[in-house]
Structures are given as C-alpha cells and as structure tokens.
Scaffold this motif. Structure first.
Motif, PDB file in Angstrom:
ATOM      1  N   THR A  54       0.689  -1.092  -0.185  1.00 45.52           N
ATOM      2  CA  THR A  54      -0.450   0.043   0.257  1.00 45.52           C
ATOM      3  C   THR A  54       0.470   1.373  -0.078  1.00 45.52           C
ATOM      4  N   PRO A  55       0.249   2.813  -0.507  1.00 46.59           N
ATOM      5  CA  PRO A  55       1.043   3.455  -0.056  1.00 46.59           C
ATOM      6  C   PRO A  55       1.529   3.912   0.854  1.00 46.59           C
ATOM      7  N   GLU A  56       1.008   2.869   2.030  1.00 50.60           N
ATOM      8  CA  GLU A  56       1.827   3.145   3.759  1.00 50.60           C
ATOM      9  C   GLU A  56       2.651   1.865   4.030  1.00 50.60           C
ATOM     10  N   GLY A  57       3.050   1.416   3.242  1.00 48.72           N
ATOM     11  CA  GLY A  57       3.464   0.671   3.693  1.00 48.72           C
ATOM     12  C   GLY A  57       3.343  -1.181   3.218  1.00 48.72           C
ATOM     13  N   LEU A  58       4.262  -2.026   4.085  1.00 49.30           N
ATOM     14  CA  LEU A  58       2.899  -3.592   3.605  1.00 49.30           C
ATOM     15  C   LEU A  58       2.002  -3.425   4.585  1.00 49.30           C
ATOM     16  N   LYS A  59       0.262  -4.085   4.298  1.00 47.52           N
ATOM     17  CA  LYS A  59      -0.741  -3.829   5.674  1.00 47.52           C
ATOM     18  C   LYS A  59      -1.113  -5.502   5.257  1.00 47.52           C
ATOM     19  N   ASP A  60      -1.639  -5.748   5.734  1.00 44.72           N
ATOM     20  CA  ASP A  60      -3.001  -7.442   5.086  1.00 44.72           C
ATOM     21  C   ASP A  60      -4.246  -7.382   4.642  1.00 44.72           C
ATOM     22  N   HIS A  61      -4.036  -6.335   4.387  1.00 42.94           N
ATOM     23  CA  HIS A  61      -5.725  -5.397   3.564  1.00 42.94           C
ATOM     24  C   HIS A  61      -5.119  -4.297   2.765  1.00 42.94           C
ATOM     25  N   PRO A  62      -6.069  -4.644   1.443  1.00 36.79           N
ATOM     26  CA  PRO A  62      -6.427  -3.077   0.735  1.00 36.79           C
ATOM     27  C   PRO A  62      -7.286  -2.045   1.215  1.00 36.79           C
ATOM     28  N   SER A  63      -6.680  -0.993   0.186  1.00 34.40           N
ATOM     29  CA  SER A  63      -7.354   0.050   1.588  1.00 34.40           C
ATOM     30  C   SER A  63      -8.348  -0.098   0.173  1.00 34.40           C
ATOM     31  N   ALA A  64      -9.292   0.779   0.793  1.00 34.42           N
ATOM     32  CA  ALA A  64     -10.719   1.540  -0.435  1.00 34.42           C
ATOM     33  C   ALA A  64     -10.154   1.696  -1.464  1.00 34.42           C
ATOM     34  N   GLN A  65      -9.098   3.091  -1.445  1.00 37.51           N
ATOM     35  CA  GLN A  65      -9.045   3.834  -2.307  1.00 37.51           C
ATOM     36  C   GLN A  65      -7.605   2.762  -3.678  1.00 37.51           C
ATOM     37  N   MET A  66      -7.185   1.635  -3.043  1.00 36.23           N
ATOM     38  CA  MET A  66      -6.563   0.641  -4.654  1.00 36.23           C
ATOM     39  C   MET A  66      -7.659  -0.299  -4.373  1.00 36.23           C
ATOM     40  N   ILE A  67      -8.847  -0.214  -3.907  1.00 35.68           N
ATOM     41  CA  ILE A  67      -9.802  -1.092  -4.466  1.00 35.68           C
ATOM     42  C   ILE A  67     -10.481  -0.827  -5.269  1.00 35.68           C
ATOM     43  N   ARG A  68     -10.972   0.514  -5.149  1.00 32.39           N
ATOM     44  CA  ARG A  68     -11.365   1.811  -6.246  1.00 32.39           C
ATOM     45  C   ARG A  68     -11.166   1.825  -7.167  1.00 32.39           C
ATOM     46  N   GLU A  69      -9.043   1.770  -7.662  1.00 37.40           N
ATOM     47  CA  GLU A  69      -8.333   1.772  -8.562  1.00 37.40           C
ATOM     48  C   GLU A  69      -9.062   1.110  -9.411  1.00 37.40           C
ATOM     49  N   ARG A  70      -9.062  -0.594  -8.942  1.00 37.85           N
ATOM     50  CA  ARG A  70      -9.250  -2.201  -9.699  1.00 37.85           C
ATOM     51  C   ARG A  70     -10.329  -1.958 -10.195  1.00 37.85           C
ATOM     52  N   LEU A  71     -11.540  -1.605  -9.454  1.00 38.93           N
ATOM     53  CA  LEU A  71     -13.005  -2.097  -9.868  1.00 38.93           C
ATOM     54  C   LEU A  71     -12.813  -1.466 -11.479  1.00 38.93           C
ATOM     55  N   PRO A  72     -13.611  -1.921 -12.387  1.00 43.10           N
ATOM     56  CA  PRO A  72     -14.258  -1.864 -14.286  1.00 43.10           C
ATOM     57  C   PRO A  72     -14.470   0.245 -13.158  1.00 43.10           C
ATOM     58  N   ARG A  73     -13.927   0.466 -14.473  1.00 43.50           N
ATOM     59  CA  ARG A  73     -14.574   2.475 -14.596  1.00 43.50           C
ATOM     60  C   ARG A  73     -15.642   2.619 -14.770  1.00 43.50           C
ATOM     61  N   ASP A  74     -16.439   1.748 -15.409  1.00 45.59           N
ATOM     62  CA  ASP A  74     -18.477   1.267 -15.449  1.00 45.59           C
ATOM     63  C   ASP A  74     -18.782   1.511 -14.119  1.00 45.59           C
ATOM     64  N   GLU A  75     -18.511   1.161 -13.755  1.00 46.60           N
ATOM     65  CA  GLU A  75     -19.140  -0.201 -12.393  1.00 46.60           C
ATOM     66  C   GLU A  75     -18.689   1.188 -11.076  1.00 46.60           C
ATOM     67  N   CYS A  76     -17.624   2.631 -11.236  1.00 45.64           N
ATOM     68  CA  CYS A  76     -17.739   2.947 -10.083  1.00 45.64           C
ATOM     69  C   CYS A  76     -18.431   4.393 -10.028  1.00 45.64           C
ATOM     70  N   GLU A  77     -19.063   4.851 -11.609  1.00 43.28           N
ATOM     71  CA  GLU A  77     -20.187   5.609 -11.451  1.00 43.28           C
ATOM     72  C   GLU A  77     -21.101   6.031 -11.282  1.00 43.28           C
ATOM     73  N   GLU A  78     -21.314   6.865 -10.140  1.00 40.99           N
ATOM     74  CA  GLU A  78     -22.974   7.411  -9.503  1.00 40.99           C
ATOM     75  C   GLU A  78     -23.520   7.705 -10.667  1.00 40.99           C
ATOM     76  N   GLU A  79     -24.691   6.979 -10.884  1.00 39.85           N
ATOM     77  CA  GLU A  79     -25.871   6.830 -11.725  1.00 39.85           C
ATOM     78  C   GLU A  79     -26.400   8.269 -11.378  1.00 39.85           C
TER      79      GLU A  79
END
Length: 108
Positions: free
Chosen positions: A83-108
């Motif tokens: 992670t940007p903060e170093g090694l962690k035992d989980h991904p952050s919400a921001q990391m997850i957001r960056e990996r989700l398909p773009r069209d799924e992250c758009e608000e309707e």
C-alpha cells in the motif's frame, strides 16, 4: 458485477478488507453488494484457487493478482498488500476503487 471477499476466520486482515469494501460501495453509490466466502480447509482453498486471505474477486478475477504467478498449490494463509503506507494485511478502499472497472464506479 459479482464481488466476492474470500477469507478464513482468524485472518487479521479480512475484517479491515470487509470494512474497506463496505466504505467503498456505500460511498461511491455502487449498487452491487459483495459476498463473503469463508474458506475453511486446504481442500476448499484448492477448489476455489484461493491465494490467501483476504482476496477480493470481481466476476471471478482477483483484483490484486501481482506476484502470484503460476501456482501448483493452494492453501490457507494470509496475504500481504503493498500500500502507499507500506505493507499491510489488507488493501485500502482507494486501492480497491482503482482496480474496479471504471463504468461500475460511476454514480448513476
């Protein structure tokens, strides 16, 4: 979109990953819920091709496949995330957001 959080009970990072997913999905207006998939045995780990806990999959694909390479064995174990903060035992919400398909992250 099908989102799964694969984990084993006793993993110190899965609850933090669950919270990150909940924060992301509620805050970004993504309508899809995620399914918690508990992996209890090495046999289940092999059947599910489980690289460790926590693992987040979208439509069957690991969001963080780095460093996995070809595998011959699958078993219960913890994952570590860079992670940007170093090694962690989980991904952050921001990391997850960056990996989700773009069209799924758009608000309707």
């Amino acid at each position: 979109m099908k989102i799964e959080l694969l984990y084993f009970d006793g993993c110190p990072g899965f609850e933090k990953a669950e919270q990150a997913l909940q924060t992301l999905l509620s805050g970004d207006g993504i309508r899809d819920r995620f399914e918690m998939v508990e992996v209890n045995t090495d046999e289940e780990a092999k059947r599910l091709r489980f690289p460790g806990s926590p693992t987040i999959r979208v439509d069957g694909r690991d969001l963080f496949p780095e460093g996995q390479g070809p595998r011959c064995t699958w078993h219960l174990g913890c994952r570590i995330y860079q992670t940007p903060e170093g090694l962690k035992d989980h991904p952050s919400a921001q990391m997850i957001r960056e990996r989700l398909p773009r069209d799924e992250c758009e608000e309707e």
